[in-house]
Design a protein around this motif. Structure first.
Motif, PDB file in Angstrom:
ATOM      1  N   CYS A   1     -11.507  22.232 -42.719  1.00  0.00           N
ATOM      2  CA  CYS A   1     -10.709  21.238 -43.442  1.00  0.00           C
ATOM      3  C   CYS A   1      -9.460  21.889 -44.025  1.00  0.00           C
ATOM      4  CB  CYS A   1     -11.514  20.618 -44.585  1.00  0.00           C
ATOM      5  SG  CYS A   1     -12.622  19.303 -44.088  1.00  0.00           S
ATOM      6  N   GLU A   2      -8.464  21.065 -44.332  1.00  0.00           N
ATOM      7  CA  GLU A   2      -7.284  21.520 -45.052  1.00  0.00           C
ATOM      8  C   GLU A   2      -7.578  21.566 -46.554  1.00  0.00           C
ATOM      9  OE1 GLU A   2      -2.957  21.629 -44.602  1.00  0.00           O
ATOM     10  OE2 GLU A   2      -4.492  23.144 -44.481  1.00  0.00           O
ATOM     11  N   PRO A   3      -7.019  22.543 -47.281  1.00  0.00           N
ATOM     12  CA  PRO A   3      -7.136  22.541 -48.750  1.00  0.00           C
ATOM     13  C   PRO A   3      -6.382  21.348 -49.331  1.00  0.00           C
ATOM     14  CG  PRO A   3      -6.416  24.693 -47.915  1.00  0.00           C
ATOM     15  CD  PRO A   3      -6.306  23.730 -46.787  1.00  0.00           C
ATOM     16  N   PRO A   4      -6.596  21.034 -50.604  1.00  0.00           N
ATOM     17  CA  PRO A   4      -5.906  19.892 -51.227  1.00  0.00           C
ATOM     18  C   PRO A   4      -4.389  20.054 -51.198  1.00  0.00           C
ATOM     19  CG  PRO A   4      -7.727  20.646 -52.605  1.00  0.00           C
ATOM     20  CD  PRO A   4      -7.559  21.673 -51.519  1.00  0.00           C
ATOM     21  N   SER A   5      -3.695  18.936 -50.949  1.00  0.00           N
ATOM     22  CA  SER A   5      -2.238  18.957 -50.939  1.00  0.00           C
ATOM     23  C   SER A   5      -1.646  18.145 -52.094  1.00  0.00           C
ATOM     24  CB  SER A   5      -1.715  18.378 -49.618  1.00  0.00           C
ATOM     25  OG  SER A   5      -1.935  16.976 -49.548  1.00  0.00           O
ATOM     26  N   GLY A   6      -2.485  17.324 -52.727  1.00  0.00           N
ATOM     27  CA  GLY A   6      -2.009  16.445 -53.788  1.00  0.00           C
ATOM     28  C   GLY A   6      -1.836  15.011 -53.321  1.00  0.00           C
ATOM     29  N   GLU A   7      -1.716  14.812 -52.001  1.00  0.00           N
ATOM     30  CA  GLU A   7      -1.627  13.477 -51.406  1.00  0.00           C
ATOM     31  C   GLU A   7      -2.541  13.448 -50.189  1.00  0.00           C
ATOM     32  OE1 GLU A   7       2.451  12.698 -50.531  1.00  0.00           O
ATOM     33  OE2 GLU A   7       2.968  12.217 -52.605  1.00  0.00           O
ATOM     34  N   ASP A   8      -3.827  13.254 -50.443  1.00  0.00           N
ATOM     35  CA  ASP A   8      -4.829  13.413 -49.395  1.00  0.00           C
ATOM     36  C   ASP A   8      -5.658  12.157 -49.186  1.00  0.00           C
ATOM     37  OD1 ASP A   8      -4.481  16.397 -48.950  1.00  0.00           O
ATOM     38  OD2 ASP A   8      -5.000  16.390 -51.074  1.00  0.00           O
ATOM     39  N   LYS A   9      -6.357  12.148 -48.063  1.00  0.00           N
ATOM     40  CA  LYS A   9      -7.362  11.153 -47.754  1.00  0.00           C
ATOM     41  C   LYS A   9      -8.667  11.884 -47.435  1.00  0.00           C
ATOM     42  CE  LYS A   9      -4.674   7.451 -47.783  1.00  0.00           C
ATOM     43  NZ  LYS A   9      -4.846   6.340 -48.746  1.00  0.00           N
ATOM     44  N   THR A  10      -9.773  11.220 -47.695  1.00  0.00           N
ATOM     45  CA  THR A  10     -11.084  11.778 -47.363  1.00  0.00           C
ATOM     46  C   THR A  10     -11.884  10.727 -46.603  1.00  0.00           C
ATOM     47  OG1 THR A  10     -11.150  13.322 -49.230  1.00  0.00           O
ATOM     48  CG2 THR A  10     -13.254  12.670 -48.299  1.00  0.00           C
ATOM     49  N   PHE A  11     -12.527  11.169 -45.537  1.00  0.00           N
ATOM     50  CA  PHE A  11     -13.333  10.283 -44.695  1.00  0.00           C
ATOM     51  C   PHE A  11     -14.790  10.709 -44.844  1.00  0.00           C
ATOM     52  CE2 PHE A  11     -13.929   7.935 -40.580  1.00  0.00           C
ATOM     53  CZ  PHE A  11     -13.211   6.810 -40.931  1.00  0.00           C
ATOM     54  N   VAL A  12     -15.640   9.775 -45.245  1.00  0.00           N
ATOM     55  CA  VAL A  12     -17.041  10.073 -45.549  1.00  0.00           C
ATOM     56  C   VAL A  12     -17.956   9.154 -44.757  1.00  0.00           C
ATOM     57  CG1 VAL A  12     -18.804  10.067 -47.378  1.00  0.00           C
ATOM     58  CG2 VAL A  12     -16.492  10.901 -47.869  1.00  0.00           C
ATOM     59  N   ILE A  13     -19.074   9.684 -44.302  1.00  0.00           N
ATOM     60  CA  ILE A  13     -20.114   8.879 -43.685  1.00  0.00           C
ATOM     61  C   ILE A  13     -21.354   8.933 -44.583  1.00  0.00           C
ATOM     62  CG2 ILE A  13     -20.813  10.854 -42.258  1.00  0.00           C
ATOM     63  CD1 ILE A  13     -21.903   8.922 -40.212  1.00  0.00           C
TER      64      ILE A  13
END
Length: 339
Positions: free
Chosen positions: A247-259
């Motif tokens: 994964c990419e580290p936090p950028s401050g403007e992120d999205k997360t996809f969860v199942i």
């Protein structure tokens, strides 16, 4: 060596960093805005895209796998995101892309996740549920199609080749602009362009007046000239995921996809969604798919604002694990707007 340590070590190897790239694009756009010249922000971005593409490939030879034959929408998305200096590989299935990323045969994979009219791709969701690979970045591009032909004018066109999907998406345009042309369904844009080139080489006068519906990239690849553009009957935006081992580290403007999947108890979905509300998580999409493990059991796919390392999302995930039978983060990645 622990799994966490390995993840951090793998993260260091990533030369392509979407968040860092976004900072560069934003900076050059600001500079171009303060000192406007003859180039648009889009043109400046394209130049820097290729500079960074060359730089990444020099530091670490990079192969991008994309779904479909050459000139497909996934191919367009891959070139749009990575630039033309990378090595690109056409792959026939999402499952194969995920497998090749996992075994290191390709650096990244580009897979379609959906578009603004048709919603999410159910097959992609099912495949993501069965892999440990991560969503590393997202790509949003406007879908646009062109008419490719060697003729000088649309009035000379007697036959139009194209995939069934593209012919349907351009049906109105074709009816208005080439009403007498015969429409021939092909397996892909690559196949359609191949037929146009073969028709030109043949002696049949009618076939010489042939054209293909395809992407602008198809013209670049095949050399068939563009007769007209923007054939699509209605504008739409397609979204793709870039798949990686990390994964990419936090950028401050992120999205997360969860199942997640639910325990078989009354009000289970309500309790899961209540947790999101209490942790002030903004859900931008939720979709359900049969889990395949047993009848009438479902996986829920949720897209939310923020990164899995953010305090609110981390707390929500911990609470979800207590009320759900299964929870997994498919990826956290920088948000990307259509370009």
């Amino acid at each position: 060596e622990s799994k966490e340590a390995l993840s951090k070590e793998e993260e260091k190897k990533q030369v392509y960093r979407p968040a860092r790239e976004k900072l560069v694009f934003d900076k050059v756009a600001r500079i171009n805005g303060h000192m406007p010249g003859p180039l648009t922000d889009t043109a400046v971005r394209a130049i820097y895209r290729e500079v960074m593409s060359c730089s990444i490939n020099l530091q670490q030879p990079t192969t991008i796998g994309y779904l479909g034959p050459p000139a497909s929408s996934s191919h367009v998305a891959a070139v749009n995101r990575f630039g033309a200096s990378m090595a690109f590989r056409a792959i026939s299935s999402t499952a194969d892309i995920l497998s090749l990323v996992e075994n290191g045969a390709i650096s990244y994979g580009v897979i379609p996740i959906g578009n603004s009219h048709a919603g999410l791709e159910s097959n992609t969701l099912d495949e993501l549920a069965n892999t440990q690979m991560k969503i590393y970045a997202e790509i949003e591009i406007p879908l646009s199609f062109a008419l490719l032909s060697y003729v000088k004018s649309k009035t000379e066109i007697a036959t139009v080749y194209g995939s069934q999907a593209l012919l349907l998406q351009c049906k109105k345009w074709l009816t208005i602009n080439v009403p007498e042309a015969r429409l021939v369904v092909c397996s892909s844009t690559e196949d359609a362009c191949k037929r146009v080139k073969e028709a030109r080489a043949g002696g049949d006068a009618e076939k010489k007046g042939s054209a293909a519906v395809g992407t602008l990239l198809a013209s670049d690849i095949t050399g068939i000239p563009i007769i007209d553009e923007h054939m699509e009957d209605r504008a739409s935006t397609s979204r793709f995921f870039v798949i990686s081992q990390v994964c990419e580290p936090p950028s401050g403007e992120d999205k997360t996809f969860v199942i997640f999947s639910l325990k078989d108890t009354q009000g289970a979905l309500f309790r899961a969604l209540k947790i999101m509300k209490e942790e002030e998580i903004n859900l931008t999409n939720i979709e359900s798919r049969p889990s395949g493990s047993k009848a009438w059991d479902y996986n829920f796919f949720v897209r939310m604002d923020g990164h899995e390392q953010d305090k609110g999302i981390a707390a929500a995930l911990n609470r979800l694990r207590k009320v759900c039978s299964y929870v997994r983060v498919l990826g956290s990645y920088p948000e990307n707007k259509a370009s």
